[in-house]
Design an enzyme around this catalytic site. Structure first.
Site, PDB file in Angstrom:
ATOM      1  N   TYR A 134     -49.142   5.925 -36.752  1.00 19.87           N
ATOM      2  CA  TYR A 134     -49.631   6.311 -35.363  1.00 19.87           C
ATOM      3  C   TYR A 134     -48.707   7.180 -34.856  1.00 19.87           C
ATOM      4  O   TYR A 134     -49.204   8.527 -34.582  1.00 19.87           O
ATOM      5  CB  TYR A 134     -49.814   5.079 -34.626  1.00 19.87           C
ATOM      6  N   LYS A 180     -49.709  11.662 -34.132  1.00 20.46           N
ATOM      7  CA  LYS A 180     -49.336  12.368 -32.864  1.00 20.46           C
ATOM      8  C   LYS A 180     -48.510  13.586 -33.151  1.00 20.46           C
ATOM      9  O   LYS A 180     -48.537  14.592 -32.447  1.00 20.46           O
ATOM     10  CB  LYS A 180     -48.674  11.593 -31.821  1.00 20.46           C
ATOM     11  N   SER A 204     -48.002  11.710 -27.162  1.00 22.52           N
ATOM     12  CA  SER A 204     -47.244  10.039 -26.625  1.00 22.52           C
ATOM     13  C   SER A 204     -45.907  10.511 -26.928  1.00 22.52           C
ATOM     14  O   SER A 204     -45.238  11.287 -27.652  1.00 22.52           O
ATOM     15  CB  SER A 204     -47.421   9.237 -27.735  1.00 22.52           C
TER      16      SER A 204
HETATM   17  P1  NAD Z   1     -58.765   3.710 -26.220  1.00 22.13           P
HETATM   18  O1  NAD Z   1     -58.751   3.180 -27.640  1.00 22.13           O
HETATM   19  O2  NAD Z   1     -59.081   2.943 -25.050  1.00 22.13           O
HETATM   20  O3  NAD Z   1     -59.416   5.154 -26.075  1.00 22.13           O
HETATM   21  C1  NAD Z   1     -59.632   5.951 -27.328  1.00 22.13           C
HETATM   22  C2  NAD Z   1     -61.187   6.308 -27.308  1.00 22.13           C
HETATM   23  O4  NAD Z   1     -61.489   7.010 -28.436  1.00 22.13           O
HETATM   24  C3  NAD Z   1     -61.967   4.940 -27.614  1.00 22.13           C
HETATM   25  O5  NAD Z   1     -63.215   5.017 -26.679  1.00 22.13           O
HETATM   26  C4  NAD Z   1     -62.644   4.899 -28.926  1.00 22.13           C
HETATM   27  O6  NAD Z   1     -63.769   4.458 -29.279  1.00 22.13           O
HETATM   28  C5  NAD Z   1     -62.596   6.512 -29.182  1.00 22.13           C
HETATM   29  N1  NAD Z   1     -62.554   6.786 -30.710  1.00 22.13           N
HETATM   30  C6  NAD Z   1     -61.768   6.924 -31.627  1.00 22.13           C
HETATM   31  N2  NAD Z   1     -62.022   7.313 -32.772  1.00 22.13           N
HETATM   32  C7  NAD Z   1     -63.104   7.959 -32.411  1.00 22.13           C
HETATM   33  C8  NAD Z   1     -63.723   9.124 -33.057  1.00 22.13           C
HETATM   34  N3  NAD Z   1     -63.534   9.308 -34.109  1.00 22.13           N
HETATM   35  N4  NAD Z   1     -64.968   9.637 -32.370  1.00 22.13           N
HETATM   36  C9  NAD Z   1     -65.183   9.334 -31.386  1.00 22.13           C
HETATM   37  N5  NAD Z   1     -64.543   8.478 -30.515  1.00 22.13           N
HETATM   38  C10 NAD Z   1     -63.510   7.849 -30.979  1.00 22.13           C
HETATM   39  O7  NAD Z   1     -57.023   4.457 -25.984  1.00 22.13           O
HETATM   40  P2  NAD Z   1     -56.552   5.098 -24.742  1.00 22.13           P
HETATM   41  O8  NAD Z   1     -55.457   3.985 -24.526  1.00 22.13           O
HETATM   42  O9  NAD Z   1     -57.608   5.354 -23.706  1.00 22.13           O
HETATM   43  O10 NAD Z   1     -55.591   6.196 -25.282  1.00 22.13           O
HETATM   44  C11 NAD Z   1     -56.200   7.480 -25.355  1.00 22.13           C
HETATM   45  C12 NAD Z   1     -55.410   8.614 -26.238  1.00 22.13           C
HETATM   46  O11 NAD Z   1     -54.053   8.399 -25.557  1.00 22.13           O
HETATM   47  C13 NAD Z   1     -55.301   8.096 -27.713  1.00 22.13           C
HETATM   48  O12 NAD Z   1     -55.533   9.140 -28.377  1.00 22.13           O
HETATM   49  C14 NAD Z   1     -54.025   7.345 -27.682  1.00 22.13           C
HETATM   50  O13 NAD Z   1     -53.448   7.594 -29.127  1.00 22.13           O
HETATM   51  C15 NAD Z   1     -53.000   8.331 -26.615  1.00 22.13           C
HETATM   52  N6  NAD Z   1     -52.105   7.629 -25.953  1.00 22.13           N
HETATM   53  C16 NAD Z   1     -52.451   6.438 -25.569  1.00 22.13           C
HETATM   54  C17 NAD Z   1     -51.203   5.582 -24.929  1.00 22.13           C
HETATM   55  C18 NAD Z   1     -51.210   4.227 -24.245  1.00 22.13           C
HETATM   56  O14 NAD Z   1     -50.389   3.443 -24.162  1.00 22.13           O
HETATM   57  N7  NAD Z   1     -52.591   3.620 -24.072  1.00 22.13           N
HETATM   58  C19 NAD Z   1     -49.840   6.114 -25.246  1.00 22.13           C
HETATM   59  C20 NAD Z   1     -49.770   7.314 -25.481  1.00 22.13           C
HETATM   60  C21 NAD Z   1     -50.885   8.154 -26.046  1.00 22.13           C
HETATM   61  N1  UFG Z   2     -43.144  -6.413 -25.109  1.00 25.79           N
HETATM   62  C1  UFG Z   2     -42.983  -7.717 -25.124  1.00 25.79           C
HETATM   63  N2  UFG Z   2     -43.719  -8.601 -25.371  1.00 25.79           N
HETATM   64  C2  UFG Z   2     -45.072  -8.227 -25.610  1.00 25.79           C
HETATM   65  C3  UFG Z   2     -45.410  -6.906 -25.769  1.00 25.79           C
HETATM   66  C4  UFG Z   2     -44.427  -5.996 -25.583  1.00 25.79           C
HETATM   67  O1  UFG Z   2     -41.617  -8.096 -24.752  1.00 25.79           O
HETATM   68  O2  UFG Z   2     -45.990  -9.167 -25.919  1.00 25.79           O
HETATM   69  C5  UFG Z   2     -42.361  -5.428 -24.943  1.00 25.79           C
HETATM   70  C6  UFG Z   2     -42.038  -4.592 -26.075  1.00 25.79           C
HETATM   71  O3  UFG Z   2     -40.871  -5.020 -27.048  1.00 25.79           O
HETATM   72  C7  UFG Z   2     -41.320  -3.350 -25.233  1.00 25.79           C
HETATM   73  C8  UFG Z   2     -42.111  -3.433 -23.771  1.00 25.79           C
HETATM   74  O4  UFG Z   2     -42.578  -4.573 -23.770  1.00 25.79           O
HETATM   75  O5  UFG Z   2     -40.095  -3.294 -25.117  1.00 25.79           O
HETATM   76  C9  UFG Z   2     -43.335  -2.264 -24.065  1.00 25.79           C
HETATM   77  O6  UFG Z   2     -44.189  -2.611 -25.166  1.00 25.79           O
HETATM   78  P1  UFG Z   2     -45.579  -1.994 -25.274  1.00 25.79           P
HETATM   79  O7  UFG Z   2     -46.025  -2.346 -26.458  1.00 25.79           O
HETATM   80  O8  UFG Z   2     -46.367  -2.276 -24.216  1.00 25.79           O
HETATM   81  O9  UFG Z   2     -45.364  -0.504 -25.322  1.00 25.79           O
HETATM   82  P2  UFG Z   2     -44.310   0.470 -26.098  1.00 25.79           P
HETATM   83  O10 UFG Z   2     -43.431   1.226 -25.196  1.00 25.79           O
HETATM   84  O11 UFG Z   2     -43.916  -0.235 -27.456  1.00 25.79           O
HETATM   85  O12 UFG Z   2     -45.636   1.275 -26.787  1.00 25.79           O
HETATM   86  C10 UFG Z   2     -46.331   2.647 -26.002  1.00 25.79           C
HETATM   87  C11 UFG Z   2     -47.585   2.621 -26.647  1.00 25.79           C
HETATM   88  C12 UFG Z   2     -47.677   3.273 -27.722  1.00 25.79           C
HETATM   89  C13 UFG Z   2     -46.673   4.780 -27.708  1.00 25.79           C
HETATM   90  C14 UFG Z   2     -45.388   4.385 -26.974  1.00 25.79           C
HETATM   91  C15 UFG Z   2     -44.622   5.711 -26.740  1.00 25.79           C
HETATM   92  O13 UFG Z   2     -48.332   1.448 -26.934  1.00 25.79           O
HETATM   93  O14 UFG Z   2     -48.970   3.882 -28.215  1.00 25.79           O
HETATM   94  O15 UFG Z   2     -45.619   3.487 -25.813  1.00 25.79           O
HETATM   95  O16 UFG Z   2     -43.406   5.305 -26.201  1.00 25.79           O
HETATM   96  F1  UFG Z   2     -46.575   5.402 -28.785  1.00 25.79           F
END
Ligand code: NAD
Ligand code: UFG
Length: 363
Positions: free
Chosen positions: A149, A153, A124
């Protein structure tokens, strides 16, 4: 290629499964459904008309993972499985460290025992911390994270990089011990292989597959901006609270690099292919390079859904950085990948998913 996706029933994993199958690869998914539903995988199969082998398992369960990996023997593992809610990680740090770190350690151990060598990891942009100034480049020092969290990462990146480093040294000493004889056996030991580790730093993944059949399905009140906006637009919530309008940005709200989840998914296809041909530990940003403010996204979503999205300005959210966006040149240069979709497509597809599935997968 045969690719195994841990956490492949989740938001990014299910979209990546579609992109992999569409690119002609073979996909298997392991998930414990702690934050997802097998329905997402079934729909990925419907979209592509291809089969995905699905295993219900905890990736931290080594015996089970050995069994699955021995039967699959994938060319590459994409490791999505993890817990990802920033706020929850502050309340439940031990659960986050246990799950996110254990799954990674288990995978590395299994890979070594089975002679598997290629892994792509979901990292991330949060690892850039608060002190680097965007656009973030991969060679900037990692920063200080603001929550458990983010630290998971940060640590997973380090663990995977250290594992690659050790694997390289082991290959060199094996070669020396066998005097360059590549075919030599060592009393039945698996011959060491240098790992290929690809660390993908995602910016803000949003949107849904163009079909509207799969998308983001958060449980409870969404923490993130786009699912919150979508639920206001569809009438599930009254209004969005914008967290602060007194930042030093053109409209006072924070700026992010919102990347369409299908662009992100296609980045994984390139990363998996790259992992097969290269050894080492390599970091890539997956972002667009374009920052948009919270109010830009509210306006774009209103345009996509045909009515304005109601919002109110509230106080800043603790832990938010003002600005975060990528320099995406490295992925373009080395992986031959760049994001193609903009915020209009993001909002169009998010709306198609949300309006067609107002209660998500109905878990
Ligand atoms: P998500 O929660 O939709 O997907 C994660 C999946 O992992 C889920 O299906 C969950 O059931 C499964 N899981 C969790 N722990 C497990 C375990 N121990 N064994 C088997 N399955 C398990 O999340 P996502 O948004 O698809 O994110 C995927 C990856 O990308 C995650 O590692 C997350 O941290 C990373 N990531 C996501 C974002 C974002 O904004 N969505 C940003 C940066 C990084
Ligand atoms: N925001 C609002 N109102 C809301 C939700 C979010 O104003 O109800 C704003 C936040 O303050 C931020 C922007 O929208 O300025 C984006 O917020 P998100 O929560 O959607 O995303 P973040 O950038 O905070 O976090 C995301 C992922 C994290 C990851 C990070 C990496 O959720 O997992 O990006 O930069 F670590």
């Amino acid at each position: 290629m045969k690719i195994l996706l841990t956490g492949g029933a989740g938001y990014i994993g299910s979209h990546t499964a579609v992109a992999l199958l569409e690119a002609g690869h073979d996909a298997a998914v392991v998930d414990n459904y702690s934050n997802s539903s097998p329905e997402a995988v079934r729909r990925a199969e419907q979209i592509t008309g291809k089969e995905i082998r699905l295993y219900e398992a905890d990736v931290a369960d080594k015996n089970r993972m050995m069994e699955i990996l021995r039967s699959e023997m994938p060319d590459c593992i994409i490791h999505f499985a993890g817990l990802k809610a920033v706020g929850e990680s502050v309340a439940k740090p031990v659960e986050y460290y246990r799950n996110n770190i254990d799954t990674t350690l288990t995978l590395i151990e299994c890979m070594k025992e089975l002679g598997l060598s290629n892994i792509v990891f979901s990292s991330s942009a949060t690892v850039y911390g608060e002190d680097n100034i965007p656009p973030f480049t991969e060679n900037m020092p990692k920063g200080v994270c603001t929550n458990p969290y983010g630290w998971t990462k940060w640590m997973q990146e380090q663990i995977l990089t250290d594992a690659w480093f050790a694997s390289e040294k082991e290959v060199i000493s094996w070669a020396k011990a066998h005097d360059g004889d590549a075919a030599a056996s060592d009393s039945g030991r698996v011959r060491p292989r240098e790992l290929s580790v690809v660390l993908l730093r995602y910016f803000n993944p949003v949107g849904a597959h163009e079909s509207g059949m799969i998308g983001e399905d958060p449980q409870g009140i969404p923490n993130n901006l786009m699912p919150y906006i979508s639920q206001v637009a569809v009438g599930r919530r009254d209004h969005l609270t914008v967290f602060g309008d007194d930042y030093d940005t053109p409209d006072g709200t924070c700026r992010r690099d919102y990347i369409h989840v299908m662009d992100l998914a296609e980045g994984h296809v390139k990363a998996a292919e790259y992992s097969l041909e290269h050894r080492g530990a390599e970091v890539f940003n997956l972002g667009t390079g374009n920052p948009y403010s919270v109010l830009d996204m509210v306006k774009a979503f209103g345009d996509a859904c045909g009515h304005p999205v109601k919002y109110e300005i509230g106080p800043r959210r603790a832990g938010d950085v003002q600005d975060s966006w990528a320099n995406a040149d490295k992925a373009k240069e080395i992986l031959g990948w760049e994001a193609k979709r903009g915020i209009a497509e993001i909002c169009r597809d998010a709306w198609k998913w949300q309006s067609g599935n107002p209660n998500g997968y109905d878990r």
